[in-house]
Design an enzyme around this catalytic site. Structure first.
Site, PDB file in Angstrom:
ATOM      1  CB  ALA A  32      -0.933  -0.003   1.207  1.00  0.00           C
ATOM      2  CB  THR A 132       6.030  -9.481  16.375  1.00  0.00           C
ATOM      3  OG1 THR A 132       6.761  -9.008  17.495  1.00  0.00           O
ATOM      4  CG2 THR A 132       4.561  -9.228  16.678  1.00  0.00           C
ATOM      5  CG  ASP A 133       9.759 -11.074  20.085  1.00  0.00           C
ATOM      6  OD1 ASP A 133       9.237 -10.017  19.664  1.00  0.00           O
ATOM      7  OD2 ASP A 133      10.914 -11.107  20.551  1.00  0.00           O
ATOM      8  CD  GLU A 134       7.211  -5.824  19.820  1.00  0.00           C
ATOM      9  OE1 GLU A 134       6.376  -5.037  20.260  1.00  0.00           O
ATOM     10  OE2 GLU A 134       8.192  -5.472  19.136  1.00  0.00           O
ATOM     11  CE1 TYR A 158       3.465  -4.651  14.940  1.00  0.00           C
ATOM     12  CE2 TYR A 158       4.800  -5.085  16.891  1.00  0.00           C
ATOM     13  CZ  TYR A 158       4.517  -5.314  15.552  1.00  0.00           C
ATOM     14  OH  TYR A 158       5.280  -6.193  14.830  1.00  0.00           O
ATOM     15  CB  ALA A 160      -3.435  -5.918  21.166  1.00  0.00           C
ATOM     16  CE  LYS A 162       2.324  -8.885  13.032  1.00  0.00           C
ATOM     17  NZ  LYS A 162       2.336  -8.932  11.541  1.00  0.00           N
ATOM     18  N   GLY A 292       3.510   1.537  29.100  1.00  0.00           N
ATOM     19  CA  GLY A 292       3.334   0.081  28.958  1.00  0.00           C
ATOM     20  C   GLY A 292       4.550  -0.621  28.382  1.00  0.00           C
TER      21      GLY A 292
END
Ligand code: NAD
Ligand code: TYD
Length: 352
Positions: A32, A132-134, A158, A160, A162, A292
């Site tokens: 995009a 991601t590992d996050e 971000y 959440a 993913k 956070g």
């Protein structure tokens, strides 16, 4: 033929460049071109018939359906996402839209395409979702590294978004039989990294004589992986991963942010010293912490090594030196991406 989404961004463009350096299988590249997408990354493929660039949104069901019908790819690799935690804190909506709703529409288009393929084409087809590992949240100092079996505990808009996309991908496998693969990788670094993220931002600010902003106490820990190692892991999972499985990808390189910044300063002192002879670390500035802020990420990458024989080729020391050299050699690229809208972001995020 493979369809790759988000491949004008950092990891996607490295993936396409590496793919076409190693194989003649053509790539359709759907992107995009948000602020993070940059066709300069792919300029070396300008006259390469193996690369077809399409400007469009993964959430555009009609466009994706048409691309799938026309090109009949054997795989879709989904990199497209909003990817920056700090931007997700300032404005989560784009993250919900692309990472969740966009992935949903993409999955719908792929499900319809997959449903009408013949048996053999179905057997060969894969949908690989890059995550991601996050999504696993934050670790305490002595916790074991994230395994594929860890609970999802995302803490930023971000991560959440993913996490939600990972769940949709999983559901499309269990409910509709879509042959999916998911990779959850740690922090990448390397060429074409947009200078809003820690490593390229610090290199850019150091060379520009600007402050090097450390959030909070700088003792947050990330696991760092050289981007080309991430790309080789994705190729390996696509080639040999078991359908429906998740693979954690990491570099076994846990570093505190402050140590990463000191390493960057020391390499710059050696390769491009300040004209006043002082060390770059004098530019380090402590700024207010990210809300956070996850304290520690660490990846247990033993499953992908054991089952698929993948291991990173670079250590942090070799990868970070290559990265600094790349930025020194590609100042025109940096100049291009840091003009215009980038200035508005820096003004908003780092205002005193
Ligand atoms: P990036 O922000 O550099 O690039 C994202 C790309 O996606 C851009 O080219 C952008 O134009 C495109 N895009 C955004 N929204 C789109 C949409 N709706 N339709 C089509 N294209 C769209 O991101 P990155 O760092 O290259 O990350 C790529 C993927 O890897 C993401 O899914 C991210 O969550 C994941 N990931 C990143 C890291 C990292 O350290 N950067 C680590 C693990 C996983
Ligand atoms: P970042 O590169 O944004 O990746 P992520 O948040 O996805 O891990 O940030 C890496 C770490 O560096 C993270 O702990 C936040 C910190 N950080 C700073 O201290 N200063 C900065 O200016 C930036 C962008 C990040």
């Amino acid at each position: 033929m493979i369809l790759v989404t988000g491949s004008a961004g950092f990891i996607g463009s490295n993936f396409v460049l590496d793919w076409l350096a190693q194989s003649d299988e053509p790539v359709i590249n759907l992107d995009a071109l948000t602020y993070a997408g940059n066709l300069d990354n792919l300029v070396s493929l300008k006259n390469d018939a193996r690369h077809i660039f399409v400007h469009g949104d993964i959430g555009n069901f009609q466009l994706v359906s048409q691309l799938l019908a026309e090109h009949q790819p054997r795989a879709v690799i989904n990199f497209a996402a909003e990817s920056h935690v700090d931007r997700s804190i300032h404005g989560p909506e784009d993250f919900i839209q692309t990472n969740i709703v966009g992935t949903f529409h993409l999955l719908e288009a792929v499900r319809a395409y997959y449903g009408q393929l013949g048996k053999e084409a179905q057997n060969n087809f894969r949908f690989l979702h890059v995550s991601t590992d996050e999504v696993y949240g934050s670790l305490a100092k002595d916790d074991p590294a994230f395994a594929e079996t860890n609970r999802y505990e995302p803490n930023s808009p971000y991560s959440a978004s993913k996490a939600a996309s990972d769940h949709l991908v999983r559901a499309y496998h269990h409910t509709y039989g879509l042959p999916v693969l998911t990779t959850n990788c740690s922090n990448n670094y390397g060429p074409y990294h947009f200078p809003e993220k820690l490593i390229p931002l610090v290199i850019h600010n150091a060379l520009g004589g600007k402050p090097l902003p450390i959030y909070g106490d700088g003792q947050q820990i990330r696991d760092w992986l050289y981007v080309k190692d991430h790309c080789s892991a994705i190729r390996r999972v696509l080639e040999a991963g078991t359908v429906g499985e998740v693979y954690n990808v990491g570099g076994w390189n846990e570093k505190a942010n402050l140590d990463v910044v000191h390493t960057l300063c020391a390499i710059l002192d050696e390769l491009s010293p300040r004209t006043d002879g002082k060390p770059y670390k004098e530019q380090i500035t402590y700024v207010k912490d990210r809300p956070g802020h996850d304290r520690r990420y660490a990846i247990d990458a033993s499953k992908i090594e054991r089952e698929l024989g993948w291991k990173p080729a670079e250590t942090f020391e070799t990868g970070i030196k290559k990265t600094v050299k790349w930025y020194l050699d590609n100042q025109a690229w940096v100049k291009n991406v840091t003009s215009g809208a980038y200035q508005n972001w820096v003004g908003k995020q780092y205002k005193a």
